[in-house]
Write a protein that holds these residues in place. Structure first.
Motif: not given
Lengths: 346, 346
Positions: A64-88
């Motif tokens: 369910l976290a795939i769109p967050l990264v795939e869409s470019g949203a994670a990069d646009r808002f500068g998500l950290s490794v910890a934040e991407i982990s927290l999305a799961t």
């Protein structure tokens, strides 16, 4: 792997794979079905009825976290490794979890009030007690699913979608996830049984084997389009690099990923579901305890990873709590132990 | 009813008797064995394997309270109906429970420090939060078993036995209970499997049918010696007269006994055990969920009492939460329901 999904599960019992011992006797027994699948859809190991449809619950949050990264949203808002982990995560509501979600939402121009997951007290006892002592009440950022919801909101903002109602089945956020689940699991999901999760989002029935296949595609994404493959790799790497964010202090996901660093990404879910991805072997794992018991799914995950050689002899010896956890009474005496049955023992 | 007790339970699955529904699908399934037995040892109703030995855990606390009354200890120390009910309790640690145990121990010349059950926080959330806010720590009187332990200590003091070590298998308190369990269940228990309970006392393996028989003898004690018969009647009456003391706010034991006053005495235990006694029918009930799930044992208890006519049509209609309890998510939405399977439905 494209299968018609049955709504009736046969009454054939799944095998007893986990035993609960107390003193000289087995006190309780857990029946489980387990699939270990590769990225070509081959079933590498199976126990029980792996064709039965289940709700993946929180165990499929890595998908369910795939769109967050795939869409470019994670990069646009500068998500950290910890934040991407927290999305799961199904996090324990410890200060680092809650503070991270709160700061992340602020960067996106939102707040905990935009989360539609409801509020509950932290699972982590010391964090709960500290809040009660300070006269605080939990807000939606304390909900164990707040990281996943923050990911949904971030994706919606990035793509210019309405944020309100993002938990509804018809909302673009959920329809996009449905498409991802279809592509990753190899199932058509338009007309299958569904329901509502503890945090308000739809849950969709997918067979155990297909759920494992979806995780296998994350673990070995070379067949996938490049952007999706990169997203899958980045999500699993984030979970393994920041295992605290996936769960928390003394939680099984965090303990196991810490004990065998960078070897597997695992994620628990309600009602005895547990999923895992093993990048080095290109395998996906899906476990479902018939009775919904999380304690059984945890022990099963440990032993499946033993069978696959992901947990080595040395790691198994160093971490008996991951494979045969003790049961202690209120005075601290060891009164029993969870053990694999002969069918699951390595 | 005198049976040889097997230590190996056959792998034949007990029937699925309770289903956990979410949305359009059954999400989890619980298998249970259930015996309803009369005071002559006749099996009135049975589901699953009722010959399998189980640990009765806290569900047999009504039996464990017999010496307290039968020995004259309860009368010597002027125990109230509420205190006798509390001697059968797995209470939620609410102020009334804790205050009652504390005052009772004081009358016997003892204190919470003499309890050997360990301490834990109250199950009742508001009571827990109030303690945390006030900077209090739980003592042994907060342990859910403190009433049972107070009963053990009171009996020991009355009979001039050492109070220290009263939780040990060899202590006269536990040996006396072993004798009572043998006489009431019709089993020789000297060499059967045993273990240690959450509160430190021995647990003894007794078949489900014999456990139900023991409760039936409490419900219809006319075969028993007069003092024991009187003790059985008084204990069950106390539970039914003071159902709050048996468990607490929003707990199933308390809710059900409040909903059907004076018709049944029921008692939950860990690992999915539930016992009941129905004086008007002279019947005993023992339920064991194979997987240890309390939620399944509760729903099963409700439906067994429906089958027996103890819960009437009107009471069933007035209390759906006892028979088909809702599952709600954090936002308060109903997302599912527990239901009896066709095999258990009334």
């Amino acid at each position: 792997m494209n299968r018609e999904i049955r709504t009736e599960i046969p009454q054939d019992a799944a095998p007893v794979l986990v035993e609960v011992w107390r003193g000289q006797m087995i006190e309780s027994r857990h029946r489980l079905s387990i699939a270990v699948v590769d990225a070509h859809g081959g079933v590498v190991r199976g126990w029980g009825d792996i064709e039965q449809p289940i709700y993946g619950r929180s165990a499929i949050k890595p998908l369910l976290a795939i769109p967050l990264v795939e869409s470019g949203a994670a990069d646009r808002f500068g998500l950290s490794v910890a934040e991407i982990s927290l999305a799961t995560a199904s996090h324990s509501g410890e200060p680092r979890h809650v503070d991270t979600v709160t700061a992340w939402l602020q960067r996106v121009g939102l707040s905990a009030d935009d989360l539609e997951c409801g509020a509950h007290w932290p699972y982590h006892e010391a964090s709960l007690h500290a809040m009660v002592k300070a006269g605080q009440e939990p807000n939606r950022a304390h909900n164990n699913c707040s990281g996943k919801h923050a990911g949904f909101l971030t994706t919606a903002v990035h793509l210019g979608e309405a944020t309100k109602g993002y938990i509804q089945y018809e909302h673009p956020v959920q329809q996009r996830l449905l498409g991802i689940l279809e592509q990753m699991s190899g199932c058509e999901l338009g007309g299958v049984p569904r329901g509502i999760d503890g945090c308000g989002i739809p849950v969709i029935a997918i067979p155990i084997a297909n759920t494992a296949f979806a995780l296998a595609q994350m673990a070995d994404p070379h067949h996938l389009p490049e952007k999706r493959a990169a997203a899958c790799r980045r999500i699993l790497q984030a979970m393994m690099a920041e295992p605290f964010m996936v769960a928390g202090t003394d939680r099984y996901c965090t303990r196991l990923m810490t004990a065998i660093p960078d070897k597997a990404a695992i994620k628990t879910g309600a009602e005895g579901v547990y999923c895992g991805a093993v990048p080095s072997l290109g395998l996906g794992i899906c476990i479902k305890a018939e009775d919904g018991a999380g304690r059984a799914a945890e022990v099963a995950m440990g032993h499946v990873l033993r069978h696959l050689g992901v947990i080595t002899d040395g790691e198994a010896a160093a971490h008996p709590e991951l494979l045969t956890p003790e049961i202690r009474n209120w005075a601290g005496t060891v009164t029993g132990r969870l053990k694999p049955s002969a069918d699951l023992a390595f």
